[in-house]
Design a protein around this motif. Sequence first.
Motif, mmCIF file in Angstrom:
data_model
loop_
_atom_site.group_PDB
_atom_site.id
_atom_site.type_symbol
_atom_site.label_atom_id
_atom_site.label_comp_id
_atom_site.label_asym_id
_atom_site.label_seq_id
_atom_site.Cartn_x
_atom_site.Cartn_y
_atom_site.Cartn_z
ATOM 1 N N ASN A 150 0.831 -1.206 0.000
ATOM 2 C CA ASN A 150 0.000 0.000 0.000
ATOM 3 C C ASN A 150 0.860 1.248 0.000
ATOM 4 N N VAL A 151 1.949 1.200 0.756
ATOM 5 C CA VAL A 151 2.855 2.357 0.776
ATOM 6 C C VAL A 151 3.579 2.473 -0.562
ATOM 7 N N LEU A 152 4.056 1.352 -1.049
ATOM 8 C CA LEU A 152 4.824 1.383 -2.298
ATOM 9 C C LEU A 152 3.959 1.804 -3.478
ATOM 10 N N THR A 171 -1.778 10.916 1.718
ATOM 11 C CA THR A 171 -1.949 9.494 1.403
ATOM 12 C C THR A 171 -0.775 8.685 1.933
ATOM 13 N N LEU A 172 0.400 9.216 1.784
ATOM 14 C CA LEU A 172 1.579 8.494 2.270
ATOM 15 C C LEU A 172 1.525 8.335 3.780
ATOM 16 N N THR A 218 -1.059 5.584 4.733
ATOM 17 C CA THR A 218 -0.614 4.207 4.506
ATOM 18 C C THR A 218 0.511 3.824 5.460
ATOM 19 N N THR A 219 1.381 4.757 5.758
ATOM 20 C CA THR A 219 2.458 4.426 6.703
ATOM 21 C C THR A 219 1.937 4.339 8.134
ATOM 22 N N ASN A 220 0.878 5.084 8.446
ATOM 23 C CA ASN A 220 0.259 4.923 9.770
ATOM 24 C C ASN A 220 -0.171 3.481 9.971
#
Lengths: 102, 178
Positions: free
Chosen positions: B8-10, B96-97, B100-102
């Motif tokens: 998801n992050v990538l 968004t980043l 997803t990182t959360n």
Amino acid sequence: MANQNSSSFPGLISLVECDEGGVIIQSEGDDAETLGNVTVYFHQMAALIGDSFGLEGMEEGRMFGKNMTAVCLPRDHSTLGALFESKAKIDNVLSTLMSGNG
Amino acid sequence: MIERLVNNVLDVPGVEGLCLFDRECNILLNQLPDYFIEELFDDALQRVISLYETVDDNFIPCDDYLIKYPGKWIMLRRGKDVFTLIITDEGVNQVTLKMTTNLLLKNVRPDTLVNPAPTPAPAEPTTTQNPRATTRPPYRSQTRAPMPQPAGNTRAPMSANKPAPPKKKPRTFRGQSY
């Protein structure tokens, strides 16, 4: 920066400009000395971290605390540090600060 | 699930890669591009840890840092026991980043990454089901951490006796599949 006052910008807590050696050139607001020290340190560490990845010339750095955000802006022969409340419109204030110094 | 969280992050447009490491600078997962040589950025991780510790002790505790270089940004995020280093193009969608990182930081722990369970050769459908797979940069080497790779010729062929795998949901971003 001498004409700018941190109280003129909503959300801006303090402002500091340091030379390459970390000596404060000018400052406004609370605890500017600590902000200046951290700003210079962050600039140096960011340069070293970037070196490891082949990245050079940090343009801007941000440190996100729970309630505050600090910004580090390298300039030609100095480093500008600014401390904001978290909800401040940082980009707007920075663009105003930079245009005011032109 | 960790694989999905990492992907998801990538998959956020503009993200080049990410690296997960612990406080002792042990790399737990490396999904950075191959041109970042792991041996060369070991020092960087130590500097990142030093940065966190020094700023925490002398200023305010900061969990996140964003460093902008010409054309590339480095985002550093700290979770409970795991740190992430993410390299992105400039102008990446930070909201968004961060979202997803959360999720990644809340759900990943060092012990789940050090010896991840080997993933079986998945019976991936063709790339038409996962069009993003063919557009993922070719640098994600199969010799890296055991993350399932996009569909390709190296996959083990399915046995004729095995039932057909469930269709994989196409990956989407902002309503558009890719």
